[in-house]
Design a protein around this motif. Structure first.
Motif, short mmCIF file in Angstrom:
data_model
loop_
_atom_site.label_atom_id
_atom_site.label_comp_id
_atom_site.label_asym_id
_atom_site.label_seq_id
_atom_site.Cartn_x
_atom_site.Cartn_y
_atom_site.Cartn_z
N ALA A 161 0.84 -1.21 0.00
CA ALA A 161 0.00 0.00 0.00
C ALA A 161 0.87 1.25 0.00
O ALA A 161 0.59 2.21 -0.73
CB ALA A 161 -0.95 -0.01 1.20
N LEU A 162 1.93 1.26 0.80
CA LEU A 162 2.85 2.41 0.81
C LEU A 162 3.52 2.58 -0.55
O LEU A 162 3.64 3.69 -1.06
CB LEU A 162 3.93 2.22 1.88
N HIS A 163 3.97 1.47 -1.11
CA HIS A 163 4.63 1.49 -2.42
C HIS A 163 3.68 2.02 -3.49
O HIS A 163 4.05 2.89 -4.29
CB HIS A 163 5.10 0.07 -2.75
N PHE A 164 2.46 1.53 -3.48
CA PHE A 164 1.47 1.95 -4.47
C PHE A 164 1.11 3.43 -4.28
O PHE A 164 0.97 4.17 -5.26
CB PHE A 164 0.22 1.06 -4.37
N ALA A 165 0.98 3.87 -3.03
CA ALA A 165 0.69 5.29 -2.76
C ALA A 165 1.83 6.17 -3.29
O ALA A 165 1.57 7.25 -3.85
CB ALA A 165 0.49 5.50 -1.26
N ALA A 166 3.06 5.71 -3.13
CA ALA A 166 4.20 6.48 -3.65
C ALA A 166 4.17 6.55 -5.16
O ALA A 166 4.47 7.60 -5.75
CB ALA A 166 5.51 5.87 -3.17
N VAL A 167 3.79 5.45 -5.81
CA VAL A 167 3.67 5.45 -7.28
C VAL A 167 2.63 6.48 -7.71
O VAL A 167 2.88 7.28 -8.62
CB VAL A 167 3.29 4.04 -7.80
N ILE A 168 1.48 6.47 -7.07
CA ILE A 168 0.42 7.43 -7.40
C ILE A 168 0.90 8.86 -7.14
O ILE A 168 0.69 9.75 -7.97
CB ILE A 168 -0.87 7.13 -6.59
N PHE A 169 1.56 9.08 -6.01
CA PHE A 169 2.08 10.40 -5.67
C PHE A 169 3.03 10.91 -6.77
O PHE A 169 2.90 12.03 -7.24
CB PHE A 169 2.79 10.37 -4.31
N HIS A 170 3.97 10.06 -7.16
CA HIS A 170 4.94 10.48 -8.17
C HIS A 170 4.31 10.66 -9.54
O HIS A 170 4.66 11.58 -10.27
CB HIS A 170 6.09 9.46 -8.26
N HIS A 171 3.37 9.79 -9.88
CA HIS A 171 2.79 9.86 -11.22
C HIS A 171 1.74 10.95 -11.35
O HIS A 171 1.71 11.67 -12.34
CB HIS A 171 2.20 8.49 -11.58
N VAL A 172 0.88 11.09 -10.35
CA VAL A 172 -0.25 12.03 -10.45
C VAL A 172 0.09 13.41 -9.90
O VAL A 172 -0.24 14.42 -10.51
CB VAL A 172 -1.50 11.44 -9.75
N ILE A 173 0.74 13.46 -8.75
CA ILE A 173 1.03 14.76 -8.10
C ILE A 173 2.32 15.37 -8.67
O ILE A 173 2.32 16.49 -9.17
CB ILE A 173 1.16 14.59 -6.57
N ARG A 174 3.40 14.63 -8.58
CA ARG A 174 4.69 15.15 -9.06
C ARG A 174 4.82 15.12 -10.57
O ARG A 174 5.59 15.89 -11.13
CB ARG A 174 5.83 14.34 -8.46
N ARG A 175 4.14 14.18 -11.20
CA ARG A 175 4.20 14.00 -12.65
C ARG A 175 5.65 13.81 -13.13
O ARG A 175 6.08 14.38 -14.12
CB ARG A 175 3.52 15.14 -13.37
N ASP A 176 6.38 12.95 -12.37
CA ASP A 176 7.76 12.69 -12.76
C ASP A 176 7.89 11.32 -13.43
O ASP A 176 6.89 10.65 -13.68
CB ASP A 176 8.72 12.85 -11.55
N GLU A 177 9.10 10.89 -13.70
CA GLU A 177 9.34 9.68 -14.48
C GLU A 177 9.42 8.41 -13.64
O GLU A 177 9.72 7.33 -14.16
CB GLU A 177 10.60 9.84 -15.30
N THR A 178 9.15 8.49 -12.35
CA THR A 178 9.34 7.34 -11.46
C THR A 178 8.64 6.07 -11.97
O THR A 178 9.26 5.02 -12.03
CB THR A 178 8.85 7.68 -10.03
N LEU A 179 7.38 6.16 -12.34
CA LEU A 179 6.64 4.97 -12.80
C LEU A 179 7.27 4.41 -14.07
O LEU A 179 7.37 3.19 -14.23
CB LEU A 179 5.17 5.32 -13.04
N TYR A 180 7.73 5.26 -14.95
CA TYR A 180 8.25 4.81 -16.24
C TYR A 180 9.56 4.05 -16.10
O TYR A 180 9.96 3.33 -16.99
CB TYR A 180 8.40 5.99 -17.19
N ARG A 181 10.24 4.23 -14.96
CA ARG A 181 11.50 3.53 -14.74
C ARG A 181 11.30 2.02 -14.65
O ARG A 181 12.19 1.27 -14.97
CB ARG A 181 12.17 4.04 -13.45
N ILE A 182 10.13 1.59 -14.20
CA ILE A 182 9.86 0.17 -14.00
C ILE A 182 8.96 -0.40 -15.09
O ILE A 182 8.72 -1.61 -15.13
CB ILE A 182 9.29 -0.09 -12.58
N LEU A 183 8.45 0.43 -15.98
CA LEU A 183 7.61 -0.08 -17.08
C LEU A 183 8.45 -0.59 -18.24
O LEU A 183 9.53 -0.19 -18.49
CB LEU A 183 6.66 1.02 -17.59
#
Length: 183
Positions: A161-183
């Motif tokens: 849940a923490l990991h998923f919340a961080a993904v959402i935070f980075h992707h939706v709020i920060r709009r950075d490349e974090t999610l794309y690093r693992i795709l």
């Protein structure tokens, strides 16, 4: 894809991604855990006639997670991964959560496998391959290992849940490349 490239200010090729083997292992293990976890939770609610089948599938998938995690840890230790950007505290928390995810993705299947053995049920992997039982039937040890396994499952869920919340935070709020690093 073009929208994604515009959003990142260039091409997806400019994203510092994890090596392909780690990305593949990440998603395979995530999928297996997302199947295994609820399957284990359901075991207490199924009829006795199919309970052993649920245990076999649950434990077989968990055993597969264990071996894939060992491969993942080996790949992670012998390869390079992209550096994490961001504030020091954020990097520290991310490292802690990732480290704990790795720990519990090993502790949970090991404790479950050993608990089943201690209950007197050696694993026959997917009903086909008998797996050597490192411990014999031992009800006292079985109870302890089952408790470790159950607590590990809930801790793993919280970490997820923490990991998923961080993904959402980075992707939706920060709009950075974090999610794309693992795709």
């Amino acid at each position: 894809m073009a929208e994604l490239q515009r959003e990142l200010g260039g091409s997806l090729g400019s994203v510092r991604r994890y090596p392909a083997r780690l990305r593949l292992l990440h998603w395979i293990i995530a999928g297996l855990v997302l199947a295994t976890w609820p399957l284990g939770l359901m075991i207490g609610f199924v009829k006795d006639a199919v309970k052993l089948d649920f245990y076999t599938v649950h434990e077989s998938l968990g055993f597969l997670v264990l071996w894939l995690m060992l491969v993942r840890i080996g790949s992670r230790l012998t390869g390079t991964i992209p550096a994490v950007n961001g504030p020091a505290l954020e990097r520290l928390v991310a490292g802690l959560v990732h480290g704990l995810l790795y720990v519990f993705l090993v502790v949970m299947p090991v404790s479950g496998f050993l608990a089943t053995n201690a209950h007197g049920f050696p694993l026959k992997w997917f009903g086909l391959v008998p797996i050597w039982s490192p411990i014999g039937k031992s009800p006292d040890v079985a109870a302890t290992l089952s408790t470790i396994h159950q607590w590990s499952a809930w801790i793993l869920l919280a970490l997820f849940a923490l990991h998923f919340a961080a993904v959402i935070f980075h992707h939706v709020i920060r709009r950075d490349e974090t999610l794309y690093r693992i795709l």
